[in-house]
Scaffold this motif. Structure first.
Motif, short mmCIF file in Angstrom:
data_model
loop_
_atom_site.label_atom_id
_atom_site.label_comp_id
_atom_site.label_asym_id
_atom_site.label_seq_id
_atom_site.Cartn_x
_atom_site.Cartn_y
_atom_site.Cartn_z
N ARG A 76 0.28 2.03 0.76
CA ARG A 76 0.44 3.38 1.27
C ARG A 76 1.42 3.40 2.45
N LEU A 77 1.37 2.34 3.23
CA LEU A 77 2.35 2.27 4.31
C LEU A 77 3.77 2.23 3.75
N ILE A 116 4.31 3.02 15.17
CA ILE A 116 3.12 3.37 14.41
C ILE A 116 2.84 2.34 13.31
N ARG A 117 3.81 1.97 12.58
CA ARG A 117 3.58 1.08 11.45
C ARG A 117 3.02 -0.27 11.89
N PRO A 118 3.51 -0.85 13.03
CA PRO A 118 2.91 -2.12 13.44
C PRO A 118 1.42 -2.00 13.78
N LEU A 119 0.98 -0.85 14.31
CA LEU A 119 -0.41 -0.68 14.66
C LEU A 119 -1.29 -0.65 13.42
N PHE A 120 -0.77 -0.13 12.31
CA PHE A 120 -1.55 -0.07 11.08
C PHE A 120 -1.78 -1.47 10.51
N ARG A 121 -1.08 -2.45 10.97
CA ARG A 121 -1.27 -3.80 10.45
C ARG A 121 -2.42 -4.50 11.19
N ASP A 122 -2.75 -4.02 12.41
CA ASP A 122 -3.84 -4.65 13.19
C ASP A 122 -5.18 -4.08 12.75
N ARG A 123 -6.21 -4.80 13.21
CA ARG A 123 -7.56 -4.34 12.92
C ARG A 123 -7.85 -3.17 13.82
N PRO A 124 -8.50 -2.17 13.32
CA PRO A 124 -8.76 -0.99 14.17
C PRO A 124 -9.76 -1.33 15.26
N THR A 125 -9.42 -0.97 16.47
CA THR A 125 -10.30 -1.07 17.62
C THR A 125 -10.30 0.29 18.28
N ALA A 126 -11.19 0.39 19.30
CA ALA A 126 -11.28 1.70 19.95
C ALA A 126 -10.00 2.03 20.67
#
Length: 619
Positions: A76-77, A116-126
């Motif tokens: 999707r990315l 934005i795209r690099p953040l979608f590669r990390d595990r979601p944190t608060a």
């Protein structure tokens, strides 16, 4: 002139409208081409906003039940990146790098790729989620700005196309309005004026003029029509003048023809050439404004022509027969003013028949006026009439002379054949009496001679009386038939009964000399019937059995003794001599039923020519 041409102006109008239409079409096509794909780009850009939130939601649920796998999330990315770099969106962007829309797309792309795209590669944190939400909000805001800019750019181009079409419509309408006014001012009004002039020309009004300004085709046509109208007016006036002149000439010719008709009647009715022609010639001079006119006759016995008629003379002409006539006499002043002066010209017309020149007609007219062809033809006709009149007058004169000579020859012959013979016989008897002398022994002989002298004198006296009667009848009667009827009436009175006459002789069959001989033969036969026949019926028959003339005098009297003529009767001898003169035969015979037939048969001289002419024609 080319700039003012209607064709060029209409061509310019059509060209201007065509150029505007072509430019409108070209600009519209260009604008349409420039906004082509804008809807796709707006849709793609708008879908990026929703896709951003979908990606955020999927990222937040990556560790929960029912979440996406790592591959699906990466896919999707990748789809989001592809949408951001989709050709439909890229093609809608301007090619200039420094354009606001291009920079806005670049900012969206950089924000997506770098933040934005690099953040979608990390595990979601608060903390990551909070930061990602902030960045997603900025991305959506920038995408909204991009969509708004795409929409604004598309709407601007649509407005530009509407403006171009409006300007084209206004320009075309303005050109059409100007063209309508131009056509009305430069086409319709001149055409209406030209139509009015054409209708005026149809009414024979040649004073109308177009006077169209300018140098276009209709102006030139109006100028040509004005020239044509002027030429028509001039021609029409000239034709009217010529028609009037022709009418005057026709009236003059008609009057001249009537004059010539009267001239022909006057010339042939009046034996005096001068008296019959001068009044007519003077009227002709007044009618044709010519004169004077002189007529000269040609005499074969004279070296020069002889003047016979003149319409103007100071002194009385030598040939004038009526000294009370003043028809040709004019005053010296009027004579000096006639054309034979320095300004005059002479026309000589021959007066002739088919083979004979009879004279010359001299006509004077003024040099400055000339002599029209119509007047010349009338004068030629007059000369022909004069030639006919002069020829007939000469023929009548010659015929009168021939008739007089023939009458004299007839008289001389009649005196020689009758009275001269009787006088010769009496002269012989007188000479015989002288030879016998006055011897008493010859008394009986004297008586016989005196008896013969008495008989001869009576015969001579009778012949002289008959000759006088014959010549009186010939001179007083128009033809042989009338003379014979008078003769029959005369002898009817002497016989105390009617003598019948059967006259069947065509007119102009006999000559004057032949008529005299026929009349004398009839009179001698009737005289014999009176003296010797003692008849109660006498019949005279004259018939024509072509080519022979037959004369018969018959009675029912005692007839001839022994069928022979009585002694000392010279009448039969004279009748025989007349028959020989006529080239015919005389027969005196007793009738079986009683009486005597005196028959004369001869061929007239005019009939002797028929066989010769027929044979000549057949040959």
């Amino acid at each position: 002139m080319l700039n003012n041409s209607l064709v060029h102006r209409l061509g310019a109008v059509v060209a201007a409208i065509s150029i505007v239409a072509l430019m409108n079409i070209a600009i519209s096509m260009a604008i349409s081409a420039s906004i082509q794909g804008s809807a796709t780009a707006i849709n793609l850009a708008g879908s990026l906003r929703m896709q951003s939130f979908v990606l955020l939601s999927d990222w937040l649920q990556v560790s929960g039940p029912g979440g996406l796998t790592e591959n699906e999330r990466l896919q999707r990315l990748e789809n989001f990146s592809q949408r951001l770099e989709h050709p439909g969106l890229i093609n809608a962007l301007p090619s200039a790098v420094d354009h606001d829309l291009a920079r806005q797309h670049q900012q969206v792309t950089e924000l997506w790729q770098q933040q934005i795209r690099p953040l979608f590669r990390d595990r979601p944190t608060a903390s990551t989620a909070t930061e990602l939400r902030e960045r997603i909000d900025r991305l959506v805001h920038k995408i909204d700005s991009l969509v708004a800019m795409l929409e604004a750019r598309t709407e601007a181009r649509v407005r530009l196309m509407n403006l171009v079409q409006t300007i084209s419509l206004i320009f075309a309408a303005l050109v059409i309005v100007l063209m309508v006014f131009d056509i009305k001012a430069r086409v319709l009004r001149p055409l209406g004026r030209l139509l009015e002039i054409a209708q005026a020309v149809g009414r024979k009004d040649f004073d109308q003029r177009a006077n169209l300004p300018g140098r276009d085709e209709l102006s030139q046509l109006g100028g040509a029509l004005d020239q044509m109208t002027s030429a028509l007016a001039k021609s029409y006036r000239q034709l009217e003048s010529e028609s009037w002149e022709k009418t005057r000439e026709l009236e003059k010719s008609h009057a001249a023809l009537e004059l010539l008709h009267r001239a022909s009647r006057s010339l042939f009715a009046n034996r005096d050439l001068c008296g019959g022609s001068i009044p007519l010639l003077q009227q002709l001079e007044e009618l044709l404004n010519i004169g004077p006119i002189r007529l000269y006759l040609h005499d074969r016995h004279a070296a020069e022509m002889v003047e016979a008629v003149t319409t103007a003379s100071v002194d009385r002409p030598y040939y004038c027969r009526d000294h009370h006539c003043t028809a040709c006499l004019v005053t010296p002043e009027a004579y000096d003013a006639l054309p034979p002066s320095e300004d005059g010209q002479r026309l000589l017309l021959p007066i002739r028949t088919a083979s004979t020149l009879l004279g010359t007609l001299e006509v004077w007219y003024r040099r400055d006026q000339g002599l029209p062809s119509t007047a010349r033809r009338l004068l030629e006709t007059l000369s022909d009439q004069l030639a006919t009149a002069i020829f007939l007058q000469n023929q009548i004169t010659e015929q009168q002379q021939l008739t007089l000579a023939e009458e004299r020859a007839v008289i001389a012959r009649e005196l020689h054949d009758s009275l001269a013979q009787s006088l010769s016989y009496l002269k012989m008897q007188v000479a015989r009496l002288r030879r016998v002398g006055l011897d008493p022994n010859n008394e009986q002989l004297h008586k016989d001679i005196l008896e013969e002298l008495s008989t001869g004198l009576n015969s001579a006296y009778r012949q002289l009386r008959e000759l006088l009667t014959t010549f009186r009848l010939k001179l007083d009667t128009p033809d042989l038939g009338t003379a014979l009827r008078e003769t029959v009436n005369e002898f009817s009175e002497r016989l105390d009964y009617s003598v019948s006459l059967d006259f069947r002789l065509p007119p102009q069959t006999l000559s004057a000399n032949e008529e005299i001989h026929v009349l004398q033969v009839v009179r001698e036969a009737l005289a014999n019937a009176v003296k010797h026949a003692r008849a109660t019926e006498v019949e005279v028959t004259i018939a024509f059995d072509t080519p022979t003339v037959k004369v018969r005098v018959s009675d029912n009297g005692v007839g001839l003794p022994d069928g022979d003529q009585p002694p000392q009767h010279y009448g039969l001898i004279i009748m025989q001599d007349r028959a020989r003169t006529l080239g015919g035969r005389l027969a005196v015979d007793n009738r079986p039923e009683g009486g005597v037939d005196v028959t004369l048969a001869f061929i007239p001289k005019s009939r002797h020519l028929i066989p010769t002419q027929s044979s000549t024609t057949e040959a």
